[in-house]
Structure formats: structure tokens, C-alpha cells
Scaffold this active site. Structure first.
Site, short mmCIF file in Angstrom:
data_model
loop_
_atom_site.label_atom_id
_atom_site.label_comp_id
_atom_site.label_asym_id
_atom_site.label_seq_id
_atom_site.Cartn_x
_atom_site.Cartn_y
_atom_site.Cartn_z
N LEU A 11 57.14 -14.88 -12.27
CA LEU A 11 56.64 -13.14 -12.56
C LEU A 11 57.28 -12.59 -11.63
O LEU A 11 57.51 -12.85 -11.05
CB LEU A 11 55.24 -13.30 -12.04
CG LEU A 11 54.02 -14.29 -13.01
CD1 LEU A 11 52.85 -13.86 -13.04
CD2 LEU A 11 54.43 -12.96 -14.91
N CYS A 12 57.57 -10.42 -11.87
CA CYS A 12 57.50 -10.05 -10.76
C CYS A 12 57.33 -9.84 -9.75
O CYS A 12 56.50 -9.94 -9.08
CB CYS A 12 56.83 -8.76 -11.31
SG CYS A 12 57.93 -6.83 -10.54
N PRO A 13 57.75 -9.66 -8.79
CA PRO A 13 59.79 -9.29 -9.14
C PRO A 13 60.34 -10.74 -8.92
O PRO A 13 61.70 -10.16 -8.93
CB PRO A 13 60.36 -8.48 -7.40
CG PRO A 13 58.45 -9.61 -6.68
CD PRO A 13 58.59 -10.01 -7.00
N ASP A 38 58.51 -12.35 -18.90
CA ASP A 38 57.57 -11.55 -17.60
C ASP A 38 58.05 -9.89 -18.23
O ASP A 38 58.95 -9.16 -18.43
CB ASP A 38 58.10 -11.72 -16.31
CG ASP A 38 57.02 -9.98 -15.35
OD1 ASP A 38 56.10 -10.36 -15.97
OD2 ASP A 38 57.48 -10.32 -14.46
N ASP A 44 61.38 -3.55 -15.30
CA ASP A 44 62.53 -3.97 -13.96
C ASP A 44 63.52 -3.68 -14.22
O ASP A 44 64.83 -3.91 -13.29
CB ASP A 44 61.85 -5.21 -13.29
CG ASP A 44 60.36 -5.46 -12.94
OD1 ASP A 44 60.14 -4.07 -12.89
OD2 ASP A 44 59.93 -6.16 -12.36
#
Length: 73
Positions: A11-13, A38, A44
Site C-alpha cells: 500500500l501507499c507509499p 494499490d 502516485d
């Protein structure tokens, strides 16, 4: 064949952080592929390219994940 970063399940980041780390090892003009599932990666990855000056060459859906092909600035 370009480098591959498989960030599925992260998941981010983390997908972009892994991508940035691997790209730091590449020479200018070399290509790298990121696989990420994600949902935030859709925002992103283009943002990362814009900020760092890299080229997002292609993006596509593949087996429930996004495939991004980038060229290092």
C-alpha cells in the site's frame, strides 16, 4: 527486458518508494516496469514521474494490477 518492480500487495507509499529505490540504480534512459495493485498508485506513479522528471511511457491493467513502464530521466 527492463527492470521489474513487483509491488503487488503493498500500500501507499511503498510501491513508489520501491520504484524510486530501484530507479536510483538505473542509468538515464533505462526503462523499468512497476506492477502495483494499490488504488493510489494510479495517482502516485504519474505524480512521482512529474516531480522527478521521469517519463511514464505506458500504463495498463494486468491481472487485477496496474503495469507502469517508465524511462529514467
Amino acid at each position: 527486458m527492463s527492470e521489474l518492480v513487483d509491488a503487488r500487495g503493498l500500500l501507499c507509499p511503498l510501491p513508489v518508494l520501491r520504484l524510486r529505490k530501484r530507479m536510483s540504480l538505473l542509468k538515464s534512459g533505462e526503462e523499468i516496469t512497476l506492477l502495483a495493485d494499490d488504488p493510489a498508485a494510479v495517482i502516485d506513479v504519474p505524480h512521482f514521474c512529474s516531480e522527478a522528471g521521469h517519463n511514464l511511457l505506458h500504463s495498463s491493467e494486468e491481472d487485477g494490477a496496474q503495469r507502469y513502464v517508465l524511462r529514467k530521466a
